[in-house]
Design a protein around this motif. Structure first.
Motif, PDB file in Angstrom:
ATOM      1  N   GLU A 129      12.045  21.282 -16.384  1.00 44.16           N
ATOM      2  CA  GLU A 129      13.003  21.915 -15.461  1.00 44.16           C
ATOM      3  C   GLU A 129      12.981  21.306 -14.060  1.00 44.16           C
ATOM      4  N   LEU A 130      11.819  20.767 -13.661  1.00 41.11           N
ATOM      5  CA  LEU A 130      11.696  20.235 -12.306  1.00 41.11           C
ATOM      6  C   LEU A 130      12.728  19.152 -12.033  1.00 41.11           C
ATOM      7  N   LEU A 131      12.996  18.345 -13.051  1.00 42.72           N
ATOM      8  CA  LEU A 131      13.933  17.236 -12.869  1.00 42.72           C
ATOM      9  C   LEU A 131      15.361  17.768 -12.704  1.00 42.72           C
ATOM     10  N   GLN A 132      15.701  18.779 -13.497  1.00 42.14           N
ATOM     11  CA  GLN A 132      17.038  19.375 -13.390  1.00 42.14           C
ATOM     12  C   GLN A 132      17.204  20.067 -12.040  1.00 42.14           C
ATOM     13  N   GLU A 133      16.131  20.730 -11.631  1.00 42.20           N
ATOM     14  CA  GLU A 133      16.116  21.389 -10.324  1.00 42.20           C
ATOM     15  C   GLU A 133      16.402  20.366  -9.218  1.00 42.20           C
ATOM     16  N   LEU A 134      15.769  19.217  -9.337  1.00 42.58           N
ATOM     17  CA  LEU A 134      15.932  18.160  -8.331  1.00 42.58           C
ATOM     18  C   LEU A 134      17.372  17.647  -8.304  1.00 42.58           C
ATOM     19  N   VAL A 135      17.956  17.471  -9.485  1.00 41.14           N
ATOM     20  CA  VAL A 135      19.334  16.965  -9.553  1.00 41.14           C
ATOM     21  C   VAL A 135      20.305  17.926  -8.865  1.00 41.14           C
ATOM     22  N   HIS A 136      19.994  19.224  -8.925  1.00 41.14           N
ATOM     23  CA  HIS A 136      20.842  20.226  -8.262  1.00 41.14           C
ATOM     24  C   HIS A 136      20.743  20.177  -6.756  1.00 41.14           C
ATOM     25  N   HIS A 137      19.637  19.654  -6.268  1.00 45.81           N
ATOM     26  CA  HIS A 137      19.335  19.817  -4.840  1.00 45.81           C
ATOM     27  C   HIS A 137      20.277  19.005  -3.949  1.00 45.81           C
ATOM     28  N   PRO A 138      20.647  19.564  -2.787  1.00 50.94           N
ATOM     29  CA  PRO A 138      21.543  18.856  -1.853  1.00 50.94           C
ATOM     30  C   PRO A 138      21.023  17.468  -1.453  1.00 50.94           C
ATOM     31  N   LEU A 139      19.709  17.263  -1.474  1.00 57.63           N
ATOM     32  CA  LEU A 139      19.147  15.949  -1.129  1.00 57.63           C
ATOM     33  C   LEU A 139      19.778  14.841  -1.964  1.00 57.63           C
ATOM     34  N   LEU A 140      20.151  15.171  -3.201  1.00 54.63           N
ATOM     35  CA  LEU A 140      20.690  14.157  -4.098  1.00 54.63           C
ATOM     36  C   LEU A 140      22.203  13.999  -4.003  1.00 54.63           C
ATOM     37  N   GLN A 141      22.839  14.833  -3.188  1.00 54.04           N
ATOM     38  CA  GLN A 141      24.303  14.770  -3.142  1.00 54.04           C
ATOM     39  C   GLN A 141      24.825  13.764  -2.120  1.00 54.04           C
ATOM     40  N   ALA A 142      23.975  13.371  -1.185  1.00 52.21           N
ATOM     41  CA  ALA A 142      24.476  12.521  -0.097  1.00 52.21           C
ATOM     42  C   ALA A 142      23.923  11.103  -0.118  1.00 52.21           C
ATOM     43  N   ARG A 143      23.085  10.786  -1.115  1.00 52.87           N
ATOM     44  CA  ARG A 143      22.432   9.482  -1.139  1.00 52.87           C
ATOM     45  C   ARG A 143      22.600   8.839  -2.511  1.00 52.87           C
ATOM     46  N   PRO A 144      22.657   7.503  -2.579  1.00 56.14           N
ATOM     47  CA  PRO A 144      22.740   6.876  -3.897  1.00 56.14           C
ATOM     48  C   PRO A 144      21.539   7.268  -4.771  1.00 56.14           C
TER      49      PRO A 144
ATOM     50  N   ARG B 198      25.685  10.452 -17.630  1.00 56.62           N
ATOM     51  CA  ARG B 198      26.458  11.631 -18.033  1.00 56.62           C
ATOM     52  C   ARG B 198      25.573  12.886 -17.993  1.00 56.62           C
ATOM     53  N   LEU B 199      24.355  12.756 -18.498  1.00 60.10           N
ATOM     54  CA  LEU B 199      23.425  13.887 -18.525  1.00 60.10           C
ATOM     55  C   LEU B 199      23.102  14.351 -17.092  1.00 60.10           C
ATOM     56  N   ALA B 200      22.826  13.401 -16.215  1.00 63.60           N
ATOM     57  CA  ALA B 200      22.503  13.765 -14.827  1.00 63.60           C
ATOM     58  C   ALA B 200      23.696  14.451 -14.157  1.00 63.60           C
ATOM     59  N   ARG B 201      24.885  13.950 -14.435  1.00 58.43           N
ATOM     60  CA  ARG B 201      26.081  14.576 -13.846  1.00 58.43           C
ATOM     61  C   ARG B 201      26.261  15.995 -14.382  1.00 58.43           C
ATOM     62  N   ARG B 202      25.929  16.179 -15.677  1.00 61.79           N
ATOM     63  CA  ARG B 202      26.055  17.514 -16.274  1.00 61.79           C
ATOM     64  C   ARG B 202      25.066  18.482 -15.605  1.00 61.79           C
ATOM     65  N   TRP B 203      23.847  18.006 -15.397  1.00 60.78           N
ATOM     66  CA  TRP B 203      22.845  18.842 -14.715  1.00 60.78           C
ATOM     67  C   TRP B 203      23.318  19.208 -13.312  1.00 60.78           C
ATOM     68  N   ALA B 204      23.885  18.229 -12.626  1.00 60.25           N
ATOM     69  CA  ALA B 204      24.333  18.480 -11.254  1.00 60.25           C
ATOM     70  C   ALA B 204      25.486  19.483 -11.243  1.00 60.25           C
ATOM     71  N   ALA B 205      26.391  19.352 -12.208  1.00 56.37           N
ATOM     72  CA  ALA B 205      27.575  20.215 -12.269  1.00 56.37           C
ATOM     73  C   ALA B 205      27.188  21.658 -12.549  1.00 56.37           C
ATOM     74  N   ARG B 206      26.101  21.852 -13.266  1.00 53.54           N
ATOM     75  CA  ARG B 206      25.666  23.198 -13.611  1.00 53.54           C
ATOM     76  C   ARG B 206      25.370  24.033 -12.356  1.00 53.54           C
ATOM     77  N   ALA B 207      25.012  23.312 -11.276  1.00 51.65           N
ATOM     78  CA  ALA B 207      24.731  24.035 -10.032  1.00 51.65           C
ATOM     79  C   ALA B 207      25.991  24.178  -9.197  1.00 51.65           C
ATOM     80  N   GLY B 208      27.084  23.662  -9.721  1.00 50.00           N
ATOM     81  CA  GLY B 208      28.347  23.782  -9.002  1.00 50.00           C
ATOM     82  C   GLY B 208      28.538  22.739  -7.915  1.00 50.00           C
ATOM     83  N   THR B 209      27.751  21.640  -7.983  1.00 49.41           N
ATOM     84  CA  THR B 209      27.905  20.600  -6.964  1.00 49.41           C
ATOM     85  C   THR B 209      28.869  19.531  -7.442  1.00 49.41           C
TER      86      THR B 209
END
Ligand SMILES: [Zn+2]
Ligand SMILES: [Zn+2]
Length: 279
Positions: A235-250, A268-279
């Motif tokens: 879960e830690l990795l999915q949690e990280l993908v949701h985090h705002p830190l990952l939205q503004a940097r490559p 695709r998987l990383a984008r799906r994880w990110a989308a789950r948080a609504g980002t």
């Protein structure tokens, strides 16, 4: 989220740009020259300009990774000179290709102690940045703390950067697998991890993220990447993908795929994880 993966430029930089598009990546990382060698590579300005233009036209962000062989903390004067020349060459190649960042691994003190290792690393980087005055930035990546690797914690990374005369042209890259293997990010320790990596003096300089799962367990100090969701980070990795830190940097994935095409699934998987948080 600007996300991509590490790609080969063996068939040319422009081809790598095309491959990124095919894989659904809006960024990619590459080695500016052979990662297992100190040998310098001449800068072919014309070809580089074509590559840079291809990336710009496609809207693909590029990130470079320095050779693995170098140790920024080496005490051997000859090896130190070779290392400096190698990294300056990489920075020049990056600049020609329109890349803003070159990621380097922190040094290894090889038993001589952290203080000596840090001092040598700082002197080496300052010499690199004295010889290279262009716009490309050097990013220090956090390590798994394997062997005598420096730069495991946010405090260590900050101390190294602060000691640099050239600190204004040096930032950080955060690797999720290394954070897990070093003990910076551990099960039950999410809040503490986020507190550390969002400290303003660190977050302001954090410019690229490496998104990898870990084959090794938490705090085992072993650097072995796993495919996203297939390692021990859970879960830690999915949690990280949701985090705002990952939205503004490559965000760059460097997982052990069997073929580059497989990165399409990872992205695709990383984008799906990110989308789950609504980002
Ligand atoms: Zn990495
Ligand atoms: Zn690694």
């Amino acid at each position: 989220m600007i996300i991509g993966c590490h790609l080969s430029t063996g068939q040319g930089f422009a081809r790598a740009v095309q491959n990124a598009g095919r894989l659904g990546a809006d960024a990619f990382q590459y080695f500016p020259k052979n990662p297992r060698s100190y040998r310098l590579k001449p800068v072919d300005r014309e070809e580089a300009a074509r590559g840079a233009e291809a990336a710009r036209a496609a809207g693909v962000v590029t990130v470079a990774h320095s050779a693995y062989v170098t140790n920024l903390s080496t005490g051997d004067p000859k090896l130190r000179e070779t290392t400096i020349a190698s990294i300056v060459n990489e920075l020049e190649l990056c600049e020609a290709l329109g890349t803003r960042w070159l990621i380097v691994h922190c040094g290894k003190h090889l038993g001589e102690g952290e203080a000596v290792g840090v001092r040598r690393m700082v002197e080496t980087i300052d010499e690199v940045m004295t010889r290279y005055q262009g716009p490309c930035r050097l990013l220090l990546e956090n390590t798994a703390g394997q062997g005598s690797e420096l730069g495991r914690t946010v405090d260590e990374l900050l101390a190294i950067r602060e000691a640099l005369a050239s600190h204004q042209r040096v930032g950080f890259c955060l690797d999720s697998c290394h954070a897990f293997a070093s003990g910076l990010l551990e099960p039950g320790g999410w809040e503490r991890f986020i507190q550390e990596v969002t400290r303003p003096e660190f977050a302001r300089q954090l410019e690229v993220i490496h998104l990898n799962d870990s084959k090794a367990g938490p705090g085992e100090h072993v650097d072995r990447h796993a495919l996203l969701g297939r390692g021990q980070m859970g879960e830690l990795l999915q949690e990280l993908v949701h985090h705002p830190l990952l939205q503004a940097r490559p965000v760059i994935i460097e997982t052990p795929v069997e073929h580059e095409d497989q990165y399409a699934d990872e992205i695709r998987l990383a984008r799906r994880w990110a989308a789950r948080a609504g980002t």
